[in-house]
Design an enzyme around this catalytic site. Structure first.
Site, PDB file in Angstrom:
ATOM      1  N   TYR A  65       0.855  -1.188   0.000  1.00 34.46           N
ATOM      2  CA  TYR A  65       0.000   0.000   0.000  1.00 34.46           C
ATOM      3  C   TYR A  65       0.889   1.235   0.000  1.00 34.46           C
ATOM      4  CZ  TYR A  65      -3.439   3.450   1.604  1.00 34.46           C
ATOM      5  OH  TYR A  65      -4.248   4.547   1.729  1.00 34.46           O
TER       6      TYR A  65
ATOM      7  N   ASP B 158       9.458   2.859  -0.197  1.00 31.99           N
ATOM      8  CA  ASP B 158       8.419   3.536   0.592  1.00 31.99           C
ATOM      9  C   ASP B 158       8.614   3.175   2.064  1.00 31.99           C
ATOM     10  OD1 ASP B 158       6.155   4.528   1.790  1.00 31.99           O
ATOM     11  OD2 ASP B 158       4.731   3.609   0.396  1.00 31.99           O
TER      12      ASP B 158
ATOM     13  N   LYS C 153       4.119   9.272   8.697  1.00 34.04           N
ATOM     14  CA  LYS C 153       3.839   8.690  10.012  1.00 34.04           C
ATOM     15  C   LYS C 153       4.781   9.209  11.115  1.00 34.04           C
ATOM     16  CE  LYS C 153       0.916   5.071   8.273  1.00 34.04           C
ATOM     17  NZ  LYS C 153       0.989   4.557   6.919  1.00 34.04           N
TER      18      LYS C 153
END
Ligand SMILES: *Cc1c(COP(=O)(O)O)cnc(C)c1O
Length: 443
Positions: free
Chosen positions: A156, A251, A281
């Site tokens: 994702y 990522d 995050k």
């Protein structure tokens, strides 16, 4: 779509204030939530509306407290409302909220990231992980003059149109093959290959290597549950992309500054320097801040220096960058040691309880990130991850919730701990596990 378990739950959720808020929310917001996995569709029941967080604990609208093992999906690595971050935010916010000009905090946060992750020579700040991956891909396409992107099934990268193909996270939870509203032409620009399968990557490059702008990979997959790259896999991606003149985009939105001071890259070592990396995050400390960065010659193509356009009204927001900087500065070796201790205590207790109850399971790791698959292992691919007993997880989840432990409401998510998870919090989690494992065992 995954079956909505709400009607079949054996127990009525004892959360009237959350239920009332959900009714209000549903009237004005689709599903009553602003990000799908929060709606509890995969586990059924009433999503809890939280009113406060402190350290390892969350309190909901009904006054129940929970040990938080989601940590806002990763950012709250120091725990909620950590005093050092709170002080940095307070000090900053007194002087205004947003300027729409450059400001020093942005520079300091970028310096901190560049110092921690040597493959990142320059970076650009954005406000979400989605923006980071979207911009990194535009940059890779601008640099190479090619349009195809290779991604892995179950990875994702945010809700970027072209990357919502065989994606994990909420997409896995809802069992959507991809999203409506993504043009077929756009999805066709994305080539999806199975994770941890070097031969599949080689085959796709053999067929279309001269059209591939980049491979994007979760540094260690965390959005289909935790599935780390097998030894040599990242090195193979580096070798193959280099041979074909494509970029490697790692990522690290989830793993960055969580798996180690330098993220997953810091654990895997120097021979796998990617061309571009994305972060989010943890680096925002609970505020909207994210980034993409990497090789100086590639970053040089970004506007205003180069022809690849990218911008943001709130990019580098002074308050968000202050929170992110204070958070990263507190992420020292002692913190990472503590995350290791806490996560191993919880994972081992969970595994023991599930074993004692006769529930097939598998725990997998990336640094202190771990998840419990409700199947036997190993789990190497998205197909492996999907072949688990999600109904058993749902029963386990609700027993934990009833006992005051907030797990991710999906079997396809990592569990996250913080430096604030102390002995009292651990005791709550460990003592809740045997009954939850027994609940998982009752079909
Ligand atoms: C969370 C996540 C994203 C998306 O970040 P948002 O801030 O939710 O847009 C992208 N990539 C990975 C690996 C993530 O875990």
């Amino acid at each position: 779509m995954t079956r909505d378990l709400t009607a079949t739950l054996p127990h009525a959720p004892d959360a009237p204030a959350s239920a009332a808020l959900l009714d209000r929310a549903r009237a004005v917001t689709p599903g009553g939530v602003n990000s799908p996995v929060r709606a509890f569709r995969a586990v059924g029941g009433t999503p809890r509306f939280m009113t406060s967080g402190s350290g390892a604990w969350l309190t909901d609208a009904d006054g129940h407290d929970y040990v938080d093992l989601v940590c806002s999906w990763g950012p709250m690595i120091l725990g909620h409302a950590h005093p050092v971050v709170l002080e940095a935010v307070r000090r900053t916010i007194e002087n205004g909220f947003s300027f729409g000009t450059p400001s020093e905090n942005e520079v300091a946060l970028a310096e901190e990231i560049v110092a921690r992750v040597p493959p990142v020579e320059q970076l650009r700040l954005v406000s979400s992980g989605t923006e980071a991956t979207m911009s990194a891909i535009r940059l890779a396409r601008g640099y190479t003059g090619r349009s195809l992107v290779v991604k892995f099934a179950g990875h994702y990268h945010g809700h970027v149109d072209s990357l919502l193909v065989s994606a994990g996270s909420g997409v896995a939870t809802l069992a959507l093959p991809d999203s409506a509203g993504v043009p077929a032409e756009m999805a066709a620009e994305t080539l999806v290959v199975p994770y941890n399968d070097v031969a599949a990557v080689e085959a796709v490059f053999a067929a279309r290597g001269d059209q591939i702008a980049c491979v994007i990979t979760e540094a260690a997959a965390g959005n289909m549950g935790v599935v780390p790259p097998e030894p040599g896999f990242t090195q193979a991606l580096r070798r193959i992309t280099e041979q074909h003149g494509a970029l490697l985009v790692s990522d690290e939105v989830m793993t960055g500054f969580r798996c180690s001071a330098a993220g997953w890259w810091g654990l895997e070592g120097v021979d796998v320097a990617p061309d571009l990396m994305t972060f989010g995050k943890v680096m925002g400390g609970g505020f909207p801040a994210a980034a993409f960065g990497g090789r100086r010659d590639v970053m040089a193509l970004l506007a205003p220096d180069g022809p690849v356009y990218q911008a943001g009204t709130l990019s580098g927001n002074p308050v968000a960058t202050a929170a992110g900087l204070a958070t990263l500065q507190a992420c020292d070796e002692a913190l990472y040691d503590r995350l290791g201790t806490v996560s191993h205590t919880i994972a081992e207790a969970a595994s023991q309880a599930l074993t004692a109850a006769g529930v097939p399971h598998r725990v997998q790791w990336a640094g202190s990130m771990f998840s419990v698959f409700f199947r036997e292992g190993p789990v190497r691919t998205y197909d492996d991850a999907r072949a688990q007993d999600t109904a058993a997880f749902g029963r386990f989840f609700h027993a934990m919730l009833d006992a005051g432990v907030y797990l991710p409401p999906s079997a396809f998510e990592s569990w996250f701990v913080s430096g604030a998870h102390d002995e009292r919090a651990l005791e709550r989690v460990v003592s809740a596990l045997p009954a939850a494992a027994a609940a998982a065992a009752t079909a």
